[in-house]
Write an enzyme that holds these catalytic residues in place. Structure first.
Site, PDB file in Angstrom:
ATOM      1  N   LYS A 173      10.415  -2.557   7.545  1.00 26.83           N
ATOM      2  CA  LYS A 173       9.874  -3.907   7.735  1.00 26.83           C
ATOM      3  C   LYS A 173      10.929  -4.783   8.408  1.00 26.83           C
ATOM      4  O   LYS A 173      12.030  -4.342   8.721  1.00 26.83           O
ATOM      5  CB  LYS A 173       9.465  -4.482   6.376  1.00 26.83           C
ATOM      6  CG  LYS A 173       8.498  -3.605   5.595  1.00 26.83           C
ATOM      7  CD  LYS A 173       7.056  -3.896   5.882  1.00 26.83           C
ATOM      8  CE  LYS A 173       6.599  -5.205   5.323  1.00 26.83           C
ATOM      9  NZ  LYS A 173       5.143  -5.409   5.529  1.00 26.83           N
ATOM     10  N   ASP A 189       1.853  -6.049  13.054  1.00 26.97           N
ATOM     11  CA  ASP A 189       1.797  -7.142  12.086  1.00 26.97           C
ATOM     12  C   ASP A 189       1.360  -8.465  12.703  1.00 26.97           C
ATOM     13  O   ASP A 189       1.940  -8.928  13.696  1.00 26.97           O
ATOM     14  CB  ASP A 189       3.177  -7.319  11.441  1.00 26.97           C
ATOM     15  CG  ASP A 189       3.137  -8.256  10.250  1.00 26.97           C
ATOM     16  OD1 ASP A 189       2.197  -8.132   9.437  1.00 26.97           O
ATOM     17  OD2 ASP A 189       4.036  -9.103  10.131  1.00 26.97           O
ATOM     18  N   LYS A 230       0.856  -4.057  -3.075  1.00 24.89           N
ATOM     19  CA  LYS A 230       0.699  -5.352  -3.744  1.00 24.89           C
ATOM     20  C   LYS A 230      -0.186  -5.177  -4.978  1.00 24.89           C
ATOM     21  O   LYS A 230      -1.329  -5.620  -5.035  1.00 24.89           O
ATOM     22  CB  LYS A 230       0.126  -6.386  -2.778  1.00 24.89           C
ATOM     23  CG  LYS A 230       1.063  -6.694  -1.615  1.00 24.89           C
ATOM     24  CD  LYS A 230       0.454  -7.673  -0.632  1.00 24.89           C
ATOM     25  CE  LYS A 230       1.404  -7.956   0.526  1.00 24.89           C
ATOM     26  NZ  LYS A 230       0.821  -8.859   1.533  1.00 24.89           N
ATOM     27  N   ARG A 255     -12.609  -5.111 -26.073  1.00 25.54           N
ATOM     28  CA  ARG A 255     -11.976  -5.939 -25.053  1.00 25.54           C
ATOM     29  C   ARG A 255     -11.099  -5.118 -24.119  1.00 25.54           C
ATOM     30  O   ARG A 255     -11.125  -5.314 -22.907  1.00 25.54           O
ATOM     31  CB  ARG A 255     -11.170  -7.059 -25.728  1.00 25.54           C
ATOM     32  CG  ARG A 255     -10.413  -7.981 -24.758  1.00 25.54           C
ATOM     33  CD  ARG A 255     -11.208  -8.397 -23.541  1.00 25.54           C
ATOM     34  NE  ARG A 255     -12.509  -8.969 -23.858  1.00 25.54           N
ATOM     35  CZ  ARG A 255     -13.489  -9.115 -22.981  1.00 25.54           C
ATOM     36  NH1 ARG A 255     -13.337  -8.691 -21.732  1.00 25.54           N
ATOM     37  NH2 ARG A 255     -14.634  -9.650 -23.332  1.00 25.54           N
ATOM     38  N   GLU A 283       7.113  -1.387  11.084  1.00 29.09           N
ATOM     39  CA  GLU A 283       6.431  -2.645  11.384  1.00 29.09           C
ATOM     40  C   GLU A 283       6.956  -3.211  12.697  1.00 29.09           C
ATOM     41  O   GLU A 283       8.170  -3.278  12.913  1.00 29.09           O
ATOM     42  CB  GLU A 283       6.670  -3.649  10.261  1.00 29.09           C
ATOM     43  CG  GLU A 283       6.077  -5.025  10.523  1.00 29.09           C
ATOM     44  CD  GLU A 283       6.461  -6.022   9.436  1.00 29.09           C
ATOM     45  OE1 GLU A 283       5.772  -6.025   8.396  1.00 29.09           O
ATOM     46  OE2 GLU A 283       7.445  -6.752   9.621  1.00 29.09           O
TER      47      GLU A 283
END
Length: 288
Positions: free
Chosen positions: A176, A225, A144, A107, A204
């Site tokens: 950002k 963005d 992410k 597994r 950004e």
């Protein structure tokens, strides 16, 4: 077998993953009760790992490491390489060894191959879709990722044809909207990073009027963005090759070609690691 990635400890990963499955440290844990009660200690099994769907393979060296950790004498033959695109029904690995050991590792080995192959397969789908709009645009991944699996997940995106963006918070500044809000403006945020000696500086921007201040302050890379293809084209014209440009936000298989065709250098897609479905890869054992 040699498998090495910067920042990744293969032995620790294998040991901790198997310990989790075996319940090491738990009351009554530390063993595979099914295999130990059902399978004779000296039984031998041969198995074949195969893909039930068309996939881009990733993770076979890790699967081998799981099996060899529990049965160092097992025989393993990888029939394809990580990064290969295979048809449904393709055998990707053959193995023979102690039945208890191979069943205990099954597994964990399958989980990592299914997960990483799913990421690699999605990355290749995005590269193929992007190529319809641009022959030169590069697909980027993002941060992410699942905690603890970043190095492996970013390895998988590379197998699918993507390029790694930042590996973490340490290898580039990524300014950002929240950084800009605290610093006061795009230009001030970039200036502070520049004055601190940080390189490279990615900034950004979500409006065209932020482009000139970011470049003037020393940005090396602009993340454009949530801009439409038309606005991206205008942004690329304004930048005029002075920095790298990246389209980000709202990119999916239906939109990536048009965004890449705008002339940006990169398209970044968070879902490559955030939401790629597991590949359907199985393992069938046969008694020897």
């Amino acid at each position: 077998m040699t498998f090495s990635l910067p920042g990744f400890d293969l032995d620790t990963f294998i040991r901790s993953t198997l310990a989790e499955d075996l319940g090491v440290g738990m009351d009554g844990g530390g063993k595979d009760v099914t295999s130990e009660s059902v399978i004779p200690a000296d039984a031998q099994f041969a198995g074949v790992m195969d893909s039930r769907d068309p996939v881009v393979v990733a993770g076979l060296p890790l699967a081998e490491a799981f099996f060899r950790h529990l049965d160092p004498d097992c025989t393993i033959e990888s029939l394809v390489k990580d990064g290969d695109r295979v048809a449904a029904g393709t055998d990707v690995m053959r193995l023979t060894g102690n039945a208890r050991a191979l069943l205990t590792a099954e597994r964990s080995a399958l989980n990592i191959v299914q997960h990483l192959s799913g990421i690699a397969t999605m990355a290749r789908e995005y590269v193929d879709a992007m190529r319809k709009g641009s022959a030169t645009c590069t697909l980027l991944d993002t941060r992410k990722t699942l905690p603890g699996l970043r190095v492996l997940e970013k390895y998988a995106t590379r197998q699918g044809g993507a390029q790694n963006h930042r590996m973490g918070l340490w290898d580039a500044a990524m300014i950002k909207d929240n950084h800009v809000a605290v610093a006061g403006s795009v230009g001030e945020a970039v200036r502070r990073a520049r004055d601190a000696g940080v390189k490279p500086i990615i900034c950004e921007v979500d409006r065209l009027d932020q482009i000139e201040p970011a470049i003037a302050a020393g940005a090396h890379h602009l993340l454009l963005d949530n801009m439409s293809p038309d606005v991206l084209r205008e942004a690329v014209a304004m930048v005029a090759g002075r920095t790298a440009t990246e389209a980000s936000g709202g990119i999916n298989l239906d939109t990536i070609a048009a965004k890449a065709a705008s002339g940006v250098d990169y398209c970044s897609v968070g879902r490559l690691t955030q939401s790629a479905p597991a590949a359907d890869v199985g393992l069938d054992f046969k008694p020897v």
